[in-house]
Design an enzyme around this catalytic site. Structure first.
Site, PDB file in Angstrom:
ATOM      1  N   TYR A  95      40.598  43.062  39.412  1.00 32.07           N
ATOM      2  CA  TYR A  95      39.443  42.187  39.656  1.00 32.07           C
ATOM      3  C   TYR A  95      38.831  41.838  38.301  1.00 32.07           C
ATOM      4  CZ  TYR A  95      34.793  40.695  41.092  1.00 32.07           C
ATOM      5  OH  TYR A  95      33.641  39.969  41.260  1.00 32.07           O
ATOM      6  N   GLU A 175      35.632  33.936  39.334  1.00 26.11           N
ATOM      7  CA  GLU A 175      36.103  35.248  39.800  1.00 26.11           C
ATOM      8  C   GLU A 175      37.603  35.187  40.072  1.00 26.11           C
ATOM      9  OE1 GLU A 175      33.995  37.893  43.024  1.00 26.11           O
ATOM     10  OE2 GLU A 175      35.616  36.781  43.961  1.00 26.11           O
TER      11      GLU A 175
END
Ligand code: GDP
Ligand code: MN
Length: 353
Positions: A95, A175
């Site tokens: 992530y 993201e």
């Protein structure tokens, strides 16, 4: 404004960041080659867990899967399209995100070694969170590499490009989840969520996305209201609503067309207003600074030409490019009024008549 995954990945790709090869599909009979990953293009995350991401191995499964995905509602959204991507051989999923940290007025890098669909279940202790500045990209990249378990030389170019993408596109969120480390030893952006700052739209004429800006500047006050309002700037828009109410008329809406308003966005506002069945007058109150009176005037002319049953307009315009606006309106025999007070008086008389 939230971008769809394929729109965000096109931006990443333009900045030289690795994304899977893909095509955007809008019909179930698209010709595709298996194995392939089919991903519903909805402006929300968590699609994987809701059946919105499907790996198709057999070619006969493509059409039925596309058909199902195109019809599948995810968290209240029907997909605009399906993104068909080459299947990645995933070794690890991470992530990585960049976001605007309003508390410190800076851009922050947040990362977790275990990305993918479970990242929300990760303990917050496992996140790297550092401020990122141009002069310290290398330092940040070293921290990121150490956190995710890589040599710095693989992370520095990626983080540099992500940061450039973020800044150049006035993003508020970028993201990457998952950032995929493939079995071939490459880092590829498996998924991308990107949000852009609506307030910066004036300097991005190239912005043209499926999900138009969430129009929080338009607020319905009373579906049975008799006067619709169009103003620029939140303060003036509120004052306009108040002035309508003070005259004993019910305002239908609040609308701040914003500094970057152009003919298209103002015309879209007119289209919303005509959906109010009881509106008998539209009061337009523009004090133009960044907003240009002529753009508003063009929208007014277009609205008069294109929208049948447009309620009467009561217009007060002042400021930037007023002369050009006045000429445009005069040519169409559309009158403007000298003040908001005059506009309201005239509207009131028209409603009573
Ligand atoms: P999200 O659930 O909306 O965040 O959708 P993602 O695009 O992140 O996909 C969810 C998950 O599907 C990923 O975390 C991967 O585990 C899996 N996935 C997506 N694309 C591929 C791929 O090309 N190959 C493999 N093996 N898995 C994939
Ligand atoms: Mn994801």
């Amino acid at each position: 404004m939230k971008l769809l995954e394929y729109e965000a990945k096109a931006i990443l790709s333009r900045h030289g960041i690795a994304v899977p090869n893909s095509t955007v599909v809008r019909r179930a009979d698209a010709r595709l080659i298996t194995p392939i990953v089919l991903k519903s293009q909805v402006p929300v995350g968590g699609r994987g867990k809701l059946g919105g991401v499907v790996i198709v191995e057999k070619s006969e499964d493509i059409a039925p899967t596309l058909e199902r995905l195109l019809a599948l509602d995810i968290k209240g959204h029907k997909p605009a399209a399906v993104l068909a991507e080459e299947k990645l051989a995933i070794a690890r999923e991470h992530y990585v995100s960049l976001l605007v940290d309003r508390n410190t007025a800076s851009i922050r890098l947040v990362a977790h070694p275990r990305g993918g669909v479970e990242v929300e279940d990760n303990t917050s202790a496992g996140f790297l969170s550092v401020e990122i500045i141009t002069t310290k990209i290398t330092v940040c990249a070293e921290k990121l590499a150490a956190h995710l378990g890589y040599e710095p030389n693989i992370m520095t170019p990626l983080l540099t490009k992500l940061y450039e993408t973020f800044v150049a596109n006035d993003a508020t969120l970028l993201e990457i989840n998952p950032l995929v480390f493939t079995k071939n030893g490459e880092l590829v952006c498996g998924d991308c969520k990107m949000e852009l700052d609506d307030a910066a739209s004036f300097r991005h004429p190239e912005w043209d996305f499926e999900d138009k800006p969430q129009n929080t500047n338009f607020v319905v006050l009373d579906p049975h209201g008799m006067v619709a309002t169009i103003a620029n700037g939140a303060g003036l828009a509120m004052a306009t609503v108040d002035a309508v109410a003070a005259r004993g008329m019910t305002p239908a809406n609040f609308l701040d067309i914003g500094g970057g308003a152009n003919e298209q966005s103002v015309l879209a506002a007119f289209e919303k207003i005509v959906a109010f069945p009881e509106v008998k007058a539209i009061v337009i109150n523009i004090f133009a600074g960044i907003t240009r009176c002529d753009e508003v005037a063009k929208a007014i002319v277009a609205a008069r030409q294109q929208i049948t049953l447009l309620p009467p307009l009561f217009i007060r315009l002042a400021g930037t490019n007023y002369e050009a606006a006045a000429a445009l309106l005069e040519a169409e025999h559309i009158t403007t009024l000298a003040s908001l007070d005059d506009a309201l008086t005239t509207a009131q008389e028209a409603i009573r008549a």
